[in-house]
Design an enzyme around this catalytic site. Structure first.
Site, mmCIF file in Angstrom:
data_model
loop_
_atom_site.group_PDB
_atom_site.id
_atom_site.type_symbol
_atom_site.label_atom_id
_atom_site.label_comp_id
_atom_site.label_asym_id
_atom_site.label_seq_id
_atom_site.Cartn_x
_atom_site.Cartn_y
_atom_site.Cartn_z
ATOM 1 N N ASP A 42 -1.327 24.762 20.571
ATOM 2 C CA ASP A 42 -0.063 24.389 19.911
ATOM 3 C C ASP A 42 0.890 23.693 20.879
ATOM 4 O O ASP A 42 1.837 23.041 20.458
ATOM 5 C CB ASP A 42 0.596 25.637 19.310
ATOM 6 C CG ASP A 42 0.697 26.765 20.329
ATOM 7 O OD1 ASP A 42 1.593 26.716 21.194
ATOM 8 O OD2 ASP A 42 -0.135 27.689 20.280
ATOM 9 N N HIS B 149 6.330 32.070 24.641
ATOM 10 C CA HIS B 149 5.960 30.951 25.526
ATOM 11 C C HIS B 149 6.750 30.949 26.827
ATOM 12 O O HIS B 149 6.215 30.588 27.881
ATOM 13 C CB HIS B 149 6.126 29.619 24.779
ATOM 14 C CG HIS B 149 5.124 29.449 23.690
ATOM 15 N ND1 HIS B 149 5.451 29.110 22.397
ATOM 16 C CD2 HIS B 149 3.774 29.601 23.703
ATOM 17 C CE1 HIS B 149 4.352 29.050 21.667
ATOM 18 N NE2 HIS B 149 3.326 29.353 22.428
ATOM 19 N N ASP C 72 -3.695 31.635 27.134
ATOM 20 C CA ASP C 72 -2.875 31.768 25.926
ATOM 21 C C ASP C 72 -3.816 31.842 24.739
ATOM 22 O O ASP C 72 -3.968 30.892 23.966
ATOM 23 C CB ASP C 72 -1.930 30.560 25.828
ATOM 24 C CG ASP C 72 -1.047 30.638 24.591
ATOM 25 O OD1 ASP C 72 -1.057 31.679 23.920
ATOM 26 O OD2 ASP C 72 -0.371 29.631 24.291
ATOM 27 N N SER D 162 -5.897 33.666 21.340
ATOM 28 C CA SER D 162 -5.693 34.500 20.160
ATOM 29 C C SER D 162 -6.341 35.860 20.452
ATOM 30 O O SER D 162 -6.624 36.190 21.598
ATOM 31 C CB SER D 162 -6.243 33.810 18.909
ATOM 32 O OG SER D 162 -7.511 33.295 19.165
HETATM 33 N N1 SPD Z 1 -1.862 38.683 17.847
HETATM 34 C C1 SPD Z 1 -1.653 37.292 18.070
HETATM 35 C C2 SPD Z 1 -1.622 36.928 19.504
HETATM 36 C C3 SPD Z 1 -1.501 35.463 19.667
HETATM 37 C C4 SPD Z 1 -1.242 35.052 21.050
HETATM 38 N N2 SPD Z 1 -1.350 33.630 21.257
HETATM 39 C C5 SPD Z 1 -0.508 32.836 20.453
HETATM 40 C C6 SPD Z 1 -0.611 31.393 20.778
HETATM 41 C C7 SPD Z 1 0.733 30.790 20.910
HETATM 42 N N3 SPD Z 1 0.718 29.681 21.786
#
Ligand code: SPD
Length: 278
Positions: A91, A67, A159, A161
């Site tokens: 989050d 972060h 940010d 996934s």
């Molecule tokens: N491989 C997982 C990558 C996740 C990246 N984002 C995570 C969110 C945290 N705020």
């Protein structure tokens, strides 16, 4: 969990025939939202852990390394970031870091309101942003939300996934074109761009189209032990500022990972990735 040892294996890793395993002490919540499976665990040695579709999003022990770097690098390059958009990041960890700067408004566009709910409930040190008056929290598809803004944001942070499920559209050229148009004439975008060891093909594709869209495109990375390969990188896409030459030395409180040497070092890349992004 039936009294047996339980380990979480990151599903993004597992699909590729690798595994990072973290021993779990207990499950705090497990639910299925409209978009994905959400799990919160108490882990043996990384504190609480959030997983989406069995992919590790964060742990309390190492989330700061992610972060802080997704936020402070660009905020310390742009001379006066006033309006910031975070896409994903439900989050609250990225917003927590952005709010350490003198910004006017932070839009947080998270597609899944359940991610925000569990984060407020189980991750109080990460989700501190949701009480801040500068926050505008929207539950919407970020790829659609950004189309409503032209020449508006100084900084856009993605940010996300991984590029499967609801985040797939956030790795497409059209989305990056829309990020470009939403930015002011000296705006910057920083986007989650996966591991330089494991995701070279994806990074190559991102850099091929981003170099058509932005005058300055660079890759930088941070170290996160609970992500596949222990490292994760970001694309730094900029209309005007160079990420290293234009670095400022702003005073930022309460940092555990980011400093000015780390800022510069994060852009110094091994040969194998320089050949792809250089
Ligand atoms: N491989 C997982 C990558 C996740 C990246 N984002 C995570 C969110 C945290 N705020």
């Amino acid at each position: 969990m039936n009294g047996k040892d339980f380990w979480i294996n990151d599903a993004w890793d597992k699909e590729k025939g690798r595994s990072i395993s973290i021993k779990i002490k207990s499950s705090l919540e497990s639910c299925r939202s409209e978009f994905q499976q959400i799990d919160v665990y108490e882990s043996e040695c990384f504190g609480r852990l959030l997983a989406l579709d069995n992919i590790i999003m964060l742990t309390e022990a190492d989330e700061f390394a992610y972060h802080e770097m997704i936020s402070h690098v660009a905020l310390n390059v742009h001379p006066d970031p006033r309006r910031v958009l975070i896409i994903g990041g439900g989050d609250g960890g990225t917003a927590r870091e952005v709010l350490k700067h003198d910004v006017e408004e932070v839009h947080l566009c998270e597609i899944d309101r359940e991610v925000i709910r569990v984060s407020i409930k189980y991750f109080p040190t990460i989700s501190t942003c949701f009480d801040d008056q500068r926050m505008k929290v929207v539950t919407d598809d970020g790829a659609e939300y950004i189309k409503g803004y032209k020449d508006f944001f100084d900084l856009v942070i993605v940010d996300s996934s991984d590029p499967i499920g609801p985040a797939r559209v956030l790795f497409a050229e059209e989305f990056y074109n829309n990020i470009h148009d939403s930015l002011t004439e000296d705006g910057i975008a920083v986007t989650q761009s996966e591991s330089m060891f494991y995701d070279k093909g994806l990074i190559k594709d991102l850099f091929v189209f981003n170099k058509r869209i932005f005058p300055i495109v660079r890759y930088f990375y941070t170290l996160v032990p609970t992500y596949p390969s222990g490292t994760i990188g970001f694309s730094f896409c900029s209309k005007k500022y160079d990420p290293v030459k234009d670095m400022h030395k702003k005073i930022i409180p309460d940092l555990r990972y980011y400093n000015y040497d780390i800022h510069k070092a994060a852009f110094m890349l091994p040969n194998f990735i320089n050949q792809i992004v250089g």
